[in-house]
Design an enzyme around this catalytic site. Structure first.
Site, PDB file in Angstrom:
ATOM      1  N   LYS A 256      -7.201   1.331  -3.188  1.00 50.40           N
ATOM      2  CA  LYS A 256      -6.791   0.664  -1.943  1.00 50.40           C
ATOM      3  C   LYS A 256      -6.819   1.652  -0.773  1.00 50.40           C
ATOM      4  O   LYS A 256      -7.335   1.353   0.303  1.00 50.40           O
ATOM      5  CB  LYS A 256      -5.391   0.057  -2.121  1.00 50.40           C
ATOM      6  CG  LYS A 256      -4.706  -0.395  -0.850  1.00 50.40           C
ATOM      7  CD  LYS A 256      -5.462  -1.482  -0.110  1.00 50.40           C
ATOM      8  CE  LYS A 256      -4.840  -1.738   1.258  1.00 50.40           C
ATOM      9  NZ  LYS A 256      -5.649  -2.578   2.133  1.00 50.40           N
TER      10      LYS A 256
ATOM     11  N   LYS B  51      -0.261   5.648   8.262  1.00 45.55           N
ATOM     12  CA  LYS B  51       0.346   5.939   6.948  1.00 45.55           C
ATOM     13  C   LYS B  51      -0.728   5.974   5.865  1.00 45.55           C
ATOM     14  O   LYS B  51      -0.753   6.869   5.012  1.00 45.55           O
ATOM     15  CB  LYS B  51       1.388   4.827   6.672  1.00 45.55           C
ATOM     16  CG  LYS B  51       2.009   4.780   5.311  1.00 45.55           C
ATOM     17  CD  LYS B  51       1.532   3.662   4.408  1.00 45.55           C
ATOM     18  CE  LYS B  51       1.506   2.256   4.875  1.00 45.55           C
ATOM     19  NZ  LYS B  51       0.963   1.280   3.942  1.00 45.55           N
TER      20      LYS B  51
ATOM     21  N   THR C 237       0.874  -1.177   0.000  1.00 44.14           N
ATOM     22  CA  THR C 237       0.000   0.000   0.000  1.00 44.14           C
ATOM     23  C   THR C 237       0.907   1.222   0.000  1.00 44.14           C
ATOM     24  O   THR C 237       1.446   1.597   1.040  1.00 44.14           O
ATOM     25  CB  THR C 237      -0.925   0.012   1.236  1.00 44.14           C
ATOM     26  OG1 THR C 237      -1.580  -1.254   1.329  1.00 44.14           O
ATOM     27  CG2 THR C 237      -1.951   1.128   1.135  1.00 44.14           C
TER      28      THR C 237
HETATM   29  N1  LIG Z   1      -0.952  -6.355   7.722  1.00 44.15           N
HETATM   30  C1  LIG Z   1      -2.101  -6.178   7.059  1.00 44.15           C
HETATM   31  O1  LIG Z   1      -3.180  -6.516   7.567  1.00 44.15           O
HETATM   32  C2  LIG Z   1      -2.090  -5.589   5.663  1.00 44.15           C
HETATM   33  C3  LIG Z   1      -3.213  -5.799   4.849  1.00 44.15           C
HETATM   34  C4  LIG Z   1      -3.231  -5.276   3.547  1.00 44.15           C
HETATM   35  C5  LIG Z   1      -2.138  -4.523   3.102  1.00 44.15           C
HETATM   36  N2  LIG Z   1      -1.066  -4.301   3.937  1.00 44.15           N
HETATM   37  C6  LIG Z   1       0.057  -3.507   3.390  1.00 44.15           C
HETATM   38  O2  LIG Z   1       1.055  -4.443   2.995  1.00 44.15           O
HETATM   39  C7  LIG Z   1       2.364  -3.895   3.202  1.00 44.15           C
HETATM   40  C8  LIG Z   1       3.147  -4.797   4.142  1.00 44.15           C
HETATM   41  O3  LIG Z   1       2.458  -4.864   5.390  1.00 44.15           O
HETATM   42  P1  LIG Z   1       2.922  -5.849   6.579  1.00 44.15           P
HETATM   43  O4  LIG Z   1       1.840  -5.857   7.588  1.00 44.15           O
HETATM   44  O5  LIG Z   1       3.439  -7.108   5.990  1.00 44.15           O
HETATM   45  O6  LIG Z   1       4.147  -4.983   7.162  1.00 44.15           O
HETATM   46  P2  LIG Z   1       5.363  -5.499   8.066  1.00 44.15           P
HETATM   47  O7  LIG Z   1       5.058  -6.769   8.745  1.00 44.15           O
HETATM   48  O8  LIG Z   1       5.761  -4.326   8.891  1.00 44.15           O
HETATM   49  O9  LIG Z   1       6.523  -5.781   6.982  1.00 44.15           O
HETATM   50  C9  LIG Z   1       7.120  -4.710   6.314  1.00 44.15           C
HETATM   51  C10 LIG Z   1       8.165  -5.214   5.324  1.00 44.15           C
HETATM   52  O10 LIG Z   1       8.838  -4.067   4.741  1.00 44.15           O
HETATM   53  C11 LIG Z   1      10.247  -4.173   4.957  1.00 44.15           C
HETATM   54  N3  LIG Z   1      10.827  -2.852   5.130  1.00 44.15           N
HETATM   55  C12 LIG Z   1      10.415  -1.846   5.957  1.00 44.15           C
HETATM   56  N4  LIG Z   1      11.205  -0.769   5.812  1.00 44.15           N
HETATM   57  C13 LIG Z   1      12.151  -1.103   4.887  1.00 44.15           C
HETATM   58  C14 LIG Z   1      13.228  -0.396   4.294  1.00 44.15           C
HETATM   59  N5  LIG Z   1      13.505   0.880   4.623  1.00 44.15           N
HETATM   60  N6  LIG Z   1      13.986  -1.049   3.366  1.00 44.15           N
HETATM   61  C15 LIG Z   1      13.709  -2.327   3.017  1.00 44.15           C
HETATM   62  N7  LIG Z   1      12.693  -3.054   3.540  1.00 44.15           N
HETATM   63  C16 LIG Z   1      11.912  -2.425   4.463  1.00 44.15           C
HETATM   64  C17 LIG Z   1      10.367  -5.013   6.209  1.00 44.15           C
HETATM   65  O11 LIG Z   1      11.665  -5.542   6.283  1.00 44.15           O
HETATM   66  P3  LIG Z   1      12.309  -5.949   7.730  1.00 44.15           P
HETATM   67  O12 LIG Z   1      11.765  -7.311   8.051  1.00 44.15           O
HETATM   68  O13 LIG Z   1      13.763  -5.914   7.496  1.00 44.15           O
HETATM   69  O14 LIG Z   1      11.828  -4.897   8.714  1.00 44.15           O
HETATM   70  C18 LIG Z   1       9.280  -6.072   5.952  1.00 44.15           C
HETATM   71  O15 LIG Z   1       9.719  -7.005   5.016  1.00 44.15           O
HETATM   72  C19 LIG Z   1       2.127  -2.473   3.729  1.00 44.15           C
HETATM   73  O16 LIG Z   1       2.163  -1.562   2.665  1.00 44.15           O
HETATM   74  C20 LIG Z   1       0.734  -2.552   4.349  1.00 44.15           C
HETATM   75  O17 LIG Z   1       0.111  -1.289   4.400  1.00 44.15           O
HETATM   76  C21 LIG Z   1      -1.013  -4.832   5.189  1.00 44.15           C
END
Ligand SMILES: NC(=O)c1ccc[n+]([C@@H]2O[C@H](COP(=O)([O-])OP(=O)(O)OC[C@H]3O[C@@H](n4cnc5c(N)ncnc54)[C@H](OP(=O)(O)O)[C@@H]3O)[C@@H](O)[C@H]2O)c1
Length: 297
Positions: A170, A239, A94
């Site tokens: 989204k 965000k 997102t």
């Molecule tokens: N969780 C939900 O329910 C959900 C549902 C729909 C959509 N989303 C969207 O999907 C995306 C991922 O969500 P998530 O819940 O999986 O987030 P998350 O668990 O916080 O994972 C974030 C990912 O991004 C990486 N990352 C963060 N900062 C970085 C940087 N500066 N350079 C390189 N890698 C970086 C992290 O790597 P590290 O492991 O090294 O930190 C990890 O792989 C987001 O955009 C979110 O808004 C989430």
């Protein structure tokens, strides 16, 4: 398909696992190397550098935010610099409308293709391959990604040929979800303070006038005041509201409710709620009414 997958957080780890299980040849990269291990055990290949994940027909990114997506895609050693001509960058994070447009341009300039395909559904839905996927981009490129969508989701909906359209849709959806969370929080605070059973109230709503999944999921969490562990962390929800407001500002669309939601997140963070699920903003109304404090605060 030969697929690279970058970003093994809550969502990405479950999604990459489903691609491996569906028989695809998957190479995974994550900034923190330890999160790659579970995928390697399932049969994925390891990418030690971003370039190693850019050797297939498609590279998928599932990263936290614009900063992460920019660092991974546009850095000197990033995706744009390493992807073969004609290959597809499938962006499922997102991210902002503006960054999506910037990525589309950068890939076009490099002779590559860019498809935006953000998702609805929390990590449990990702694990069950039940995501809802919104796609936008060149129809041929979107079509080539169909085996990927089939392995990850229950329904894929194309919304346009300009990738950023999917990102705007989204963001608008997450604005609606946050609005539901705030509204449920206020309604549950009201009936709860009058001594009515909060769970019975949510059961009543979701079995009658509001039988939709978000009311069930978030109503249950708010009734129980259960905001840990975070399946979707509050800073990521914040965000999305900020990105919605930025898009609204550039389109000159007043969204007073989105402004209110932004302040609810700020209120949560001011009290130290950064580690909670985003549904914790639905606990604030109960707190305002003199009820239970949120557990982490
Ligand atoms: N969780 C939900 O329910 C959900 C549902 C729909 C959509 N989303 C969207 O999907 C995306 C991922 O969500 P998530 O819940 O999986 O987030 P998350 O668990 O916080 O994972 C974030 C990912 O991004 C990486 N990352 C963060 N900062 C970085 C940087 N500066 N350079 C390189 N890698 C970086 C992290 O790597 P590290 O492991 O090294 O930190 C990890 O792989 C987001 O955009 C979110 O808004 C989430």
């Amino acid at each position: 398909m030969k697929i690279g997958f970058i970003g093994l957080g809550h969502m990405g780890s479950a999604m990459a696992a489903n691609l491996v299980k569906a028989g695809h040849d998957v190479t995974v990269f994550n900034r923190s190397a330890e999160k790659r291990r579970a995928l390697l055990e399932l049969g994925a290949h390891e990418a030690v550098r971003i370039v190693d994940a850019c050797q297939g027909e498609v590279v998928i990114t599932m990263l936290a935010d614009d900063t992460a997506a920019t660092q991974i895609a546009l850095a000197e050693d990033g995706v744009v610099a390493n992807l073969a001509k004609g290959a597809i960058h499938l962006s499922m994070s997102t991210i902002s409308v503006a960054l999506s447009g910037e990525l589309a341009q950068a890939h076009a300039k490099a002779g590559q293709r860019f498809v935006a395909a953000p998702v609805f559904g929390r990590p449990d839905m990702a694990a069950a391959a039940k995501l809802f996927i919104v796609t936008a981009g060149d129809p041929a490129a979107v079509g080539e990604c169909k085996p990927i969508f089939d392995a990850l989701g229950q329904k894929t909906v194309p919304i346009g040929t300009e990738p950023s359209a999917a990102n705007l849709v989204k963001l608008s959806g997450n604005f609606l979800l946050a609005s539901v969370i705030e509204a449920l929080g206020e309604a549950i605070a009201l009936v709860g303070k009058a001594g009515i059973d909060r769970h019975a109230y949510v059961d009543l709503l979701t079995s009658t006038i509001f039988p939709a999944p978000p009311y069930k999921t978030y109503g249950g969490l708010i009734a129980e005041t259960k905001f840990e562990p975070a399946a979707f962390a509050a800073p990521l929800g914040y965000k999305d509201i900020r990105l919605t407001l930025t898009a609204a500002e550039s389109l000159r669309v007043p969204m007073p409710l989105a402004s209110l939601l932004r302040d609810r997140f700020l209120r949560l963070f001011a009290q130290g709620g950064d580690s909670l699920d985003w549904s914790a903003i639905g606990g604030l109304a109960t707190q305002d009414a003199g009820g239970t404090r949120l557990s982490a605060l």
